[in-house]
Motif scaffolding. Sequence first.
Motif, PDB file in Angstrom:
ATOM      1  N   PRO A  10       0.740  -1.097  -0.059  1.00 41.71           N
ATOM      2  CA  PRO A  10       0.047  -0.086   0.086  1.00 41.71           C
ATOM      3  C   PRO A  10       0.893   1.169   0.205  1.00 41.71           C
ATOM      4  O   PRO A  10       2.054   1.243   0.556  1.00 41.71           O
ATOM      5  CB  PRO A  10      -0.731   0.070   1.214  1.00 41.71           C
ATOM      6  CG  PRO A  10      -0.220  -1.192   1.987  1.00 41.71           C
ATOM      7  CD  PRO A  10       0.749  -2.083   1.294  1.00 41.71           C
ATOM      8  N   GLU A  45      -8.986   4.560   2.507  1.00 44.72           N
ATOM      9  CA  GLU A  45      -8.226   3.867   1.477  1.00 44.72           C
ATOM     10  C   GLU A  45      -9.010   3.869   0.331  1.00 44.72           C
ATOM     11  O   GLU A  45     -10.195   4.106   0.102  1.00 44.72           O
ATOM     12  CB  GLU A  45      -7.864   2.339   2.053  1.00 44.72           C
ATOM     13  CG  GLU A  45      -9.166   1.664   2.100  1.00 44.72           C
ATOM     14  CD  GLU A  45      -8.709   0.073   2.338  1.00 44.72           C
ATOM     15  OE1 GLU A  45      -7.757   0.004   3.462  1.00 44.72           O
ATOM     16  OE2 GLU A  45      -9.217  -0.809   1.986  1.00 44.72           O
ATOM     17  N   VAL A  56      -3.496   4.280   1.014  1.00 51.04           N
ATOM     18  CA  VAL A  56      -3.982   4.523   2.469  1.00 51.04           C
ATOM     19  C   VAL A  56      -3.736   5.908   3.240  1.00 51.04           C
ATOM     20  O   VAL A  56      -2.596   6.221   3.297  1.00 51.04           O
ATOM     21  CB  VAL A  56      -3.597   3.204   3.401  1.00 51.04           C
ATOM     22  CG1 VAL A  56      -4.089   3.255   4.823  1.00 51.04           C
ATOM     23  CG2 VAL A  56      -3.807   1.867   2.615  1.00 51.04           C
TER      24      VAL A  56
END
Length: 65
Positions: A10, A45, A56
Amino acid sequence: MAENTNKDQPITVEAKDLPLHCPQPDAPLWARHPRVFLDVAHTGEARCPYCGALYVLHGDAPKGH
């Protein structure tokens, strides 16, 4: 915001990075596609529909978003 060199990890963004769009200017070659804006402030997110990168939100969303 750090460059994401691994599409399985992420990408952490902060309030100063909003409004968020993908790809970012420093995006690696695999992530080059038409620019799309993502609403990361609503749920914390968002996933890019083109490359699948997961963004995120770290910290609080700015007021008014």
